[in-house]
Design an enzyme around this catalytic site. Sequence first.
Site, PDB file in Angstrom:
ATOM      1  N   LYS A 192       0.853  -1.180   0.000  1.00 19.35           N
ATOM      2  CA  LYS A 192       0.000   0.000   0.000  1.00 19.35           C
ATOM      3  C   LYS A 192       0.891   1.231   0.000  1.00 19.35           C
ATOM      4  O   LYS A 192       1.444   1.618   1.031  1.00 19.35           O
ATOM      5  CB  LYS A 192      -0.923   0.042   1.213  1.00 19.35           C
ATOM      6  CG  LYS A 192      -1.933   1.213   1.134  1.00 19.35           C
ATOM      7  CD  LYS A 192      -2.017   1.936   2.464  1.00 19.35           C
ATOM      8  CE  LYS A 192      -2.807   3.234   2.348  1.00 19.35           C
ATOM      9  NZ  LYS A 192      -2.103   4.294   1.588  1.00 19.35           N
ATOM     10  N   THR A 249      -0.331   6.708  13.153  1.00 15.27           N
ATOM     11  CA  THR A 249      -0.839   5.636  12.303  1.00 15.27           C
ATOM     12  C   THR A 249      -0.257   4.290  12.722  1.00 15.27           C
ATOM     13  O   THR A 249      -0.942   3.266  12.668  1.00 15.27           O
ATOM     14  CB  THR A 249      -0.532   5.925  10.827  1.00 15.27           C
ATOM     15  OG1 THR A 249      -1.080   7.196  10.475  1.00 15.27           O
ATOM     16  CG2 THR A 249      -1.126   4.862   9.929  1.00 15.27           C
ATOM     17  N   TYR A 256      -5.202  -2.883  14.979  1.00 14.50           N
ATOM     18  CA  TYR A 256      -5.727  -3.782  13.959  1.00 14.50           C
ATOM     19  C   TYR A 256      -5.248  -5.221  14.213  1.00 14.50           C
ATOM     20  O   TYR A 256      -6.021  -6.176  14.068  1.00 14.50           O
ATOM     21  CB  TYR A 256      -5.285  -3.348  12.559  1.00 14.50           C
ATOM     22  CG  TYR A 256      -5.672  -1.951  12.159  1.00 14.50           C
ATOM     23  CD1 TYR A 256      -6.778  -1.313  12.715  1.00 14.50           C
ATOM     24  CD2 TYR A 256      -4.929  -1.246  11.208  1.00 14.50           C
ATOM     25  CE1 TYR A 256      -7.127  -0.021  12.334  1.00 14.50           C
ATOM     26  CE2 TYR A 256      -5.272   0.029  10.820  1.00 14.50           C
ATOM     27  CZ  TYR A 256      -6.367   0.648  11.387  1.00 14.50           C
ATOM     28  OH  TYR A 256      -6.712   1.929  11.007  1.00 14.50           O
ATOM     29  N   GLU A 268       8.279   1.519  11.824  1.00 13.06           N
ATOM     30  CA  GLU A 268       9.338   2.530  11.756  1.00 13.06           C
ATOM     31  C   GLU A 268       8.611   3.861  11.647  1.00 13.06           C
ATOM     32  O   GLU A 268       8.027   4.177  10.612  1.00 13.06           O
ATOM     33  CB  GLU A 268      10.248   2.276  10.555  1.00 13.06           C
ATOM     34  CG  GLU A 268      11.562   3.051  10.640  1.00 13.06           C
ATOM     35  CD  GLU A 268      11.459   4.464  10.113  1.00 13.06           C
ATOM     36  OE1 GLU A 268      11.341   5.400  10.944  1.00 13.06           O
ATOM     37  OE2 GLU A 268      11.493   4.637   8.891  1.00 13.06           O
ATOM     38  N   CYS A 269       8.621   4.618  12.735  1.00 14.68           N
ATOM     39  CA  CYS A 269       7.763   5.795  12.841  1.00 14.68           C
ATOM     40  C   CYS A 269       8.579   7.082  12.914  1.00 14.68           C
ATOM     41  O   CYS A 269       9.614   7.193  12.277  1.00 14.68           O
ATOM     42  CB  CYS A 269       6.836   5.633  14.048  1.00 14.68           C
ATOM     43  SG  CYS A 269       5.764   4.173  13.931  1.00 14.68           S
ATOM     44  N   CYS A 303      12.452  11.085   8.337  1.00 16.31           N
ATOM     45  CA  CYS A 303      12.269  10.695   9.740  1.00 16.31           C
ATOM     46  C   CYS A 303      13.568  10.729  10.519  1.00 16.31           C
ATOM     47  O   CYS A 303      13.554  10.852  11.750  1.00 16.31           O
ATOM     48  CB  CYS A 303      11.621   9.318   9.830  1.00 16.31           C
ATOM     49  SG  CYS A 303      12.534   8.030   8.961  1.00 16.31           S
ATOM     50  N   LYS A 353       0.903  22.410   7.534  1.00 19.39           N
ATOM     51  CA  LYS A 353       1.422  21.938   8.819  1.00 19.39           C
ATOM     52  C   LYS A 353       2.799  22.549   9.095  1.00 19.39           C
ATOM     53  O   LYS A 353       3.051  23.063  10.191  1.00 19.39           O
ATOM     54  CB  LYS A 353       1.528  20.414   8.820  1.00 19.39           C
ATOM     55  CG  LYS A 353       2.178  19.854  10.083  1.00 19.39           C
ATOM     56  CD  LYS A 353       2.576  18.402   9.948  1.00 19.39           C
ATOM     57  CE  LYS A 353       3.423  17.968  11.144  1.00 19.39           C
ATOM     58  NZ  LYS A 353       3.963  16.600  10.985  1.00 19.39           N
ATOM     59  N   GLU A 398       7.685  16.542  15.814  1.00 18.20           N
ATOM     60  CA  GLU A 398       8.277  16.274  14.511  1.00 18.20           C
ATOM     61  C   GLU A 398       7.628  17.184  13.462  1.00 18.20           C
ATOM     62  O   GLU A 398       6.448  17.044  13.151  1.00 18.20           O
ATOM     63  CB  GLU A 398       8.084  14.804  14.123  1.00 18.20           C
ATOM     64  CG  GLU A 398       8.788  14.455  12.824  1.00 18.20           C
ATOM     65  CD  GLU A 398       8.613  12.999  12.438  1.00 18.20           C
ATOM     66  OE1 GLU A 398       9.572  12.412  11.915  1.00 18.20           O
ATOM     67  OE2 GLU A 398       7.508  12.452  12.644  1.00 18.20           O
TER      68      GLU A 398
END
Length: 502
Positions: A192, A249, A256, A268-269, A303, A353, A398
């Site tokens: 996705k 997310t 889920y 990995e955020c 990131c 943002k 961030e």
Amino acid sequence: MAGLLSAAEYAALAGQLRLPSQAFIDGAFRPAISGKTFETLNPATGEVLTEIAACDERDVDLAVASAKAAFDDGRWQRRSPGERKATLLRFADLLEAHAHELAVMESLDSGKPIRECQNTDIPEAIHTIRWHAELIDKVYDSTAPVGANALALVVREAIGVVGLVLPWNFPLLMLAWKIGPSLAAGCSIVVKPAKETTLTALRVAELAHEAGIPAGVFSVLPGGGKEVGEPLGRHMDVAMVSFTGSTATGRLFLKYAADSNLKRIVLECGGKNPAVVMQDVEDLDVVAQHVVNGAFWNMGENCSASSRLIVHADIKDELLARIGVHMRDWKMGNPLDPEHRLGALVSEAHFQKVRSYLEQAAVEKLHVAFGGDTQGGIFVEPTVVDGVGPDSRLFQEEIFGPVLAVTTFTGIDEAIALANDSVYGLAAAVYTSSLNHALRLSREIRAGVVTVNCFGEGDITTPFGGYKESGFGGRDKSIWAHDQYTEIKTIWIDLADRSGSR
């Protein structure tokens, strides 16, 4: 790898591109079952590039069923290691043959500078596929020391159907980081891509099929998080999801998994990464170059960006002056012009943002040392904000844009405390000429990657991932990336002689 073209040549190539617009399922392009589409824009111009199939849960079910059938009948995972390796190497060769096309497609879709796409993202993606292909027949299973009466085998097996959920900041490179080890392991994958940046994932899937990866093994589903990401995360036939993106997310994917089949989740955020500059550095000019690169590479949409400069108070002013000099080399403008090192932000929403943090700097009465403005469309100048305290939003949150927050310290204990004053722990950079300082800072900063006297993330041989809210569950890159796409099985064979004979 082909070198850079001229701006005119890239513009001509852009005009000739055949842009993919449908989902790729079971070895073929097809429209979404609903027939719905969404527009994908060139963020640098606001122009519509094409309309993309807007997939939903029904398309997820179709792609996962195709992937499961492919996995169960072994058309990929039961191929010999040498066969999978040869196929992935052909795949890498095809990517290289289409390097210019992929670079332009990536730049148009994301706003990234073509020089970064051509010089970094595409060659690194190709190298990633080749590296993991070469590893296939070099990862050994094990035996355990259980004595003469048994044989204990410890073997790796492909985990099954894997969902790969991608970010928009490095669409092709992050795709490679995930498909390299997952395909090498023998998994079937359903990708996705981020809704903002879908084009290269679709083209890569087509090239993978051309290289010989069987139908059903590699599908790509464009669409939104609610429509595609959530059904993928909840699907009972998906054994694992590897996600790169926001921490918010990432939390959803854990829910889920808990609500469905307890599938493995690798996250990995986000990151709010410090660059700690000690008073004893030997060359402030070199440090300035690395800090500028770390803060503004890919417009700060990274990131692992060095978004917090934590510098000794005695050298702060001189370092900022040198940073200002090097910022002159970072020209901003048309992403398809290789003279430009800064392009557009990925979308209007993200631009708003990032701009909100520039407004916040004014609210907090912080000193904007360089930049601080926006330009036509959704371009943000590289910005350095001085005097940022640890309670500031610019220190803690961030931004994911070209904004560097500057904070001073007077001792190493304070520097470590400031570096660790974050919910994130992805990356850090340390600048010092003292071996003792380098070792102490590297050990005590809570981050998954720490570089010394440079900005970077290591290379393909080193694992990438973070501590704390930057993620967990596995690592991208390196041999460790293979672990998350495999299950470990023990096979115990009883060899005891019970016949009474010798």
